[in-house]
Write an enzyme that holds these catalytic residues in place. Sequence first.
Site, PDB file in Angstrom:
ATOM      1  N   LYS A  71     -11.609   1.078  -2.500  1.00 30.92           N
ATOM      2  CA  LYS A  71     -10.635   1.942  -3.028  1.00 30.92           C
ATOM      3  C   LYS A  71     -11.314   1.857  -4.432  1.00 30.92           C
ATOM      4  O   LYS A  71     -11.787   2.628  -5.384  1.00 30.92           O
ATOM      5  CB  LYS A  71      -9.457   1.028  -2.482  1.00 30.92           C
ATOM      6  CG  LYS A  71      -8.998   1.410  -1.156  1.00 30.92           C
ATOM      7  CD  LYS A  71      -7.472   0.662  -0.852  1.00 30.92           C
ATOM      8  CE  LYS A  71      -7.423   1.726   0.759  1.00 30.92           C
ATOM      9  NZ  LYS A  71      -6.903  -0.378   1.685  1.00 30.92           N
ATOM     10  N   SER A  81       0.570  -1.458  -0.268  1.00 30.90           N
ATOM     11  CA  SER A  81       0.015   0.135   0.088  1.00 30.90           C
ATOM     12  C   SER A  81       0.710   1.325  -0.322  1.00 30.90           C
ATOM     13  O   SER A  81       0.005   2.516  -0.398  1.00 30.90           O
ATOM     14  CB  SER A  81      -0.686  -0.418   1.428  1.00 30.90           C
ATOM     15  OG  SER A  81      -0.400   0.175   2.704  1.00 30.90           O
ATOM     16  N   HIS A  85      -5.281  -2.930  -2.847  1.00 35.23           N
ATOM     17  CA  HIS A  85      -5.066  -2.185  -4.071  1.00 35.23           C
ATOM     18  C   HIS A  85      -5.085  -2.824  -5.318  1.00 35.23           C
ATOM     19  O   HIS A  85      -4.427  -2.251  -6.525  1.00 35.23           O
ATOM     20  CB  HIS A  85      -3.975  -1.752  -3.471  1.00 35.23           C
ATOM     21  CG  HIS A  85      -3.961  -0.484  -2.735  1.00 35.23           C
ATOM     22  ND1 HIS A  85      -4.470   0.510  -2.160  1.00 35.23           N
ATOM     23  CD2 HIS A  85      -3.566  -1.310  -0.998  1.00 35.23           C
ATOM     24  CE1 HIS A  85      -4.377   0.921  -1.432  1.00 35.23           C
ATOM     25  NE2 HIS A  85      -3.517   0.007  -0.167  1.00 35.23           N
TER      26      HIS A  85
HETATM   27  C1  LIG Z   1      -6.708   0.622   2.980  1.00 30.08           C
HETATM   28  C2  LIG Z   1      -5.991  -1.324   2.647  1.00 30.08           C
HETATM   29  C3  LIG Z   1      -7.088  -2.380   4.443  1.00 30.08           C
HETATM   30  C4  LIG Z   1      -8.337  -1.417   4.786  1.00 30.08           C
HETATM   31  O1  LIG Z   1      -9.172  -1.254   4.464  1.00 30.08           O
HETATM   32  P1  LIG Z   1     -10.645  -0.657   4.719  1.00 30.08           P
HETATM   33  O2  LIG Z   1     -12.200  -1.291   3.784  1.00 30.08           O
HETATM   34  O3  LIG Z   1     -10.611   1.009   4.705  1.00 30.08           O
HETATM   35  O4  LIG Z   1     -10.424  -0.899   5.995  1.00 30.08           O
HETATM   36  C5  LIG Z   1      -6.288  -3.405   4.134  1.00 30.08           C
HETATM   37  N1  LIG Z   1      -5.613  -3.561   3.183  1.00 30.08           N
HETATM   38  C6  LIG Z   1      -4.417  -3.033   2.665  1.00 30.08           C
HETATM   39  C7  LIG Z   1      -3.355  -3.218   2.532  1.00 30.08           C
HETATM   40  C8  LIG Z   1      -5.491  -1.903   2.583  1.00 30.08           C
HETATM   41  O5  LIG Z   1      -4.520  -1.367   1.741  1.00 30.08           O
END
Ligand SMILES: *Cc1c(COP(=O)(O)O)cnc(C)c1O
Length: 384
Positions: A237, A178, A206
Site C-alpha cells: 500500500k 480499510s 492503511h
Molecule cells: C490490504 C489489507 C490486508 C492484506 O494485505 P495484502 O498485502 O494486500 O495481502 C490486510 N489487512 C488490511 C486491513 C488490509 O487493508
Amino acid sequence: MTFAALQRELDERAAQGLLRQRRTLDTPQTPHIVVDGKPYLAFSSNDYLGLANHPQLIAALQQGAAAWGVGAGAAHLVNGHFTPHHQLEQSLAAFVGKPAALLFSTGYMANLGVVQALVGKDDTVFADKLNHASLNDAMLLSRANVQRYRHGDMAQLDNLLAKKQSGRKLVITDAVFSMDGDIAPLPELLALCEKHDAWLLVDDAHSFGVLGKQGRGSLSHFGLKSPRIILMGTLGKAAGVSGAFVAAEQVVIDTLVNQARSYVYTTATPPALSVVLLASLQLIEQGDTSRTHLQRLVALLRKGLSDLPWQLMPSDTAIQPLLIGDNKQALTLSEGLRERGIWVGAIRPPTVPHGTARLRITLSAAHTEADVQRLIEALHALAC
Ligand SMILES: *Cc1c(COP(=O)(O)O)cnc(C)c1O
C-alpha cells in the site's frame, strides 16, 4: 458436473448489483491511468504516497534483480532467506520500534500466520466487527473461539474479555479501518488488554507509511509502546511494492518462524523486492512533505463534498468513503464518474455491511489539488 449452478449464482449476484469484475490497467499505478484504452483520473488505489511508480524504486528493483536474480527459489526455512530479506526485517523492526520483525509474502498471509500460530482451540480471539476479511479468515483458520464486538465498542469488549477465564486472549483490530477510514481507539484497546491480560494484534495496512512520526504507523501516531502489541504492516500500500511484515517481541517472531504455516510453507519473496523495500522505507522516512500534502488534500475534499446529498463517513485519513447505501445506486454513481473520466470504486456487500454500499475514495500524495477539485465538481454534477 453442474457448472449451470455456478452460472445461476453469478446471475443472481449480477441481478443484485453484486457481480465483481476486473478492469485491466494499461499503465502503471498513478492517479492517471488508462483502462481498456480510456484515460481516467483515479481515486481508488492504496498507493498513498505515490511510490508504486517512483523512479528511485524502479531503479532499485533493477539493481536488486541484477544483484540477486528474480526468484528466491525456496522457502525461508529451506534456503530462500537472503541478506536483503534480513536487512529489511531489521530496518522494519527499528522503524516501528519493535525488537524484531518477520517478512511475509502478503498481508493476507501474515494475518493468517500470526493468528494461527498464536492461538488455538482453547483460546479466544476478540475482533472488531469491521475488521478486514483477512483477520476474519485468520481467526476461523486458527480454530480459536471467536467473539466479535460492535465497531469500536470498548464497553462490550471489556465485558467479553472479563467473561473469559481460561486460555489465551488475543484482541485483533484494523488500525485504520480499510473500508471506513476511521482510526481504532488503540490506547483504549491496549488498556483493556492490560486489564485482562490479552495480546493485541494491530493491522497497520492503511497506517504504515502514512500515520505517525515519519510514517512509522499507528503505534507512533498514538505514542504506544508495549510488548503486548503485535504489529502487522503491509508493504503493497503506502510502501508501494508488495509483501508484509509482523513486528513483535523476539519470542513471538521465533514462534512465527516455527509455527506460522503461511510463513513456513511458501516460497520466499524475491530478494530484489526487499532491496526495493529498503529504498521505499527511506522514502517513507523522508516523506513528511508528501504526508502534509496528503492531509491538505483530505481537508480540501471534505470541505468540497460537505454539501452533497450523500455523506462522507467520519475519517481523517486518506480513505474517504462516500456513503450511498443502495448497491445499484453506488454502481450508477461510480459509472457516472467513469463517464466523466474519473475512477472511484463502488464497494458493496459482503465487503461492507448490507445497506452501506459506498464510493471508496482514496487520496494519494501523487494527486494534485486540481485533481481533487475535478472530483468535487464531478460529484456535484452527478448530485443534480
Ligand atoms: C490490504 C489489507 C490486508 C492484506 O494485505 P495484502 O498485502 O494486500 O495481502 C490486510 N489487512 C488490511 C486491513 C488490509 O487493508
